[in-house]
Design an enzyme around this catalytic site. Structure first.
Site, short mmCIF file in Angstrom:
data_model
loop_
_atom_site.label_atom_id
_atom_site.label_comp_id
_atom_site.label_asym_id
_atom_site.label_seq_id
_atom_site.Cartn_x
_atom_site.Cartn_y
_atom_site.Cartn_z
CG ASP A 52 -3.82 7.76 0.18
OD1 ASP A 52 -3.84 6.78 0.13
OD2 ASP A 52 -2.11 7.53 -0.45
CE1 TYR A 110 -6.57 15.04 -2.71
CE2 TYR A 110 -6.62 15.48 -5.05
CZ TYR A 110 -7.43 14.96 -3.69
OH TYR A 110 -7.88 13.52 -3.15
#
Lengths: 246, 246
Positions: A52, A110
């Site tokens: 993103d 992540y």
């Protein structure tokens, strides 16, 4: 044709994500511009994931095929000269012809970072989300709550509502929430992630900390397969792709 | 009239230093804009030091007088709402009427950071200087060299050549050079610093590491009182004002 795997690092604040877009700088475009300057050719590049706008990567992988014979070591140096300071090539190596940065990936790590302090920190701006409330997020409590994500589940409830993805089953290998001073780190490793999945999982944990979602309800939310039962999508800038596994 | 001491932190990349300038954003101006929004008044503010364009501060102190009766705690919150994300107010307290952020300071701690790695790091951009050569700066050697700065000396040779400053005698309390992974940190504490003095001391040490200035020559350079004998002025973005002592 050589098939090359290049590892890069980028500061997501400077980009509208990985994928090429009209009228907005993206990492892919920036990387291809550097390739073009060095190779005098613009190969089709495969990124390890969509990312993103605003998300950073400590380690992001890209593969592409090229007729070029420039040795990897020289390619690293030449690409770094041609990239802006917001992107660096860390490594380059030759891989099998059928290797694909995205489809060959066995998993990813992540980390989502939340600064849980009264006052924001200008030095961490863009790599953390400032979360002054509640005064003290109980990281140990959230760490126990997060364990419900671990294992193989249908994560349909933790996928961006606008996305149509046939197979929503994923395996989370580990999910740890740690506090270090004012910083709370959400570390999650899995074989793959749906669109916005990490940000929705973290947002749900924060909603549990705030009390707007009930404790011990993650298994029920998973079972419901309904996005409406999960929490807020945490803002992009707290998210960092830490590592890609092959 | 209350005399207030406010501690701020700022990301120097966003500013052309502290002091107000025409047509360039400075920290002082930005801070005064926030004061004006909160106090409906624009007091004359005193900064603890001039800082060069691009230099950051983990802790920078500002004093000003005001008729306002807003409690310090509320002032911190209100100023933070009115400041951009590149500046944060960390603290505010009432001080004696004759306190002055600059003249009352007993000393300062600066740190200069050099990333001594083959490849630059996008996440450290703006807070470090990337120095790929020589491959390995010997921090222990530079640490020993730096000890020649410690003590009370005439630092005329380590002052920006364009500056006219009558008294160029300063006392350096400590100067330590440390390596942590690829990062080399130059920590210097002193009672005061001439214009560009830290950057010239660090630049001289790096020139010694490169061999362009002879080892063990710092005492001679000090004695010469001639800027031409000292080394390069290291770039601004490696410098951080860490702490101000009162």
């Amino acid at each position: 044709m050589r098939n090359l795997l290049v590892t890069i690092r980028f500061d997501g604040r400077a980009f509208h994500g990985w994928q090429v877009q009209q009228n907005a700088p993206t990492v892919m475009q920036t990387f291809q511009d550097a390739l073009q300057a060095v190779l005098k050719d613009r190969p089709d590049v495969k990124g390890c994931s969509r990312t993103d706008s605003g998300v950073s990567a400590r380690m992001y992988c890209v593969s592409f095929k090229t007729e070029s014979t420039i040795p990897c070591k020289n390619l690293i140096a030449a690409l770094n000269v041609n990239l802006p300071k917001t992107v660096a090539v860390l490594d380059c190596r030759e891989v099998e012809g059928d290797f694909h940065a995205r489809y060959s990936s066995k998993g990813k790590h992540y980390c989502y970072r939340v600064l849980n302090s009264r006052i924001r920190d200008p030095f961490l701006e863009g790599f953390t989300v400032h979360y002054p409330y509640p005064k003290d997020i109980d990281a140990e409590f959230l760490n126990r709550q997060a364990k419900s994500f671990v294992g193989t589940h249908d994560f349909k409830a933790f996928q961006n509502s606008g996305t149509v993805m046939e197979d929503t089953v994923r395996t989370i290998h580990s999910f740890n929430v740690l506090r270090s001073g004012d910083m709370i780190e959400f570390h999650v490793c899995g074989d793959g992630f749906l669109y916005n999945m990490v940000r929705i999982m973290v947002g749900t944990l924060i909603d549990i900390a705030k009390g707007s979602i009930a404790s011990d309800s993650i298994s029920d939310i998973l079972a419901s397969k309904d996005r409406k039962n999960a929490g807020t999508t945490a803002p992009a800038q707290g998210l960092m792709l830490e590592e890609v596994f092959y």
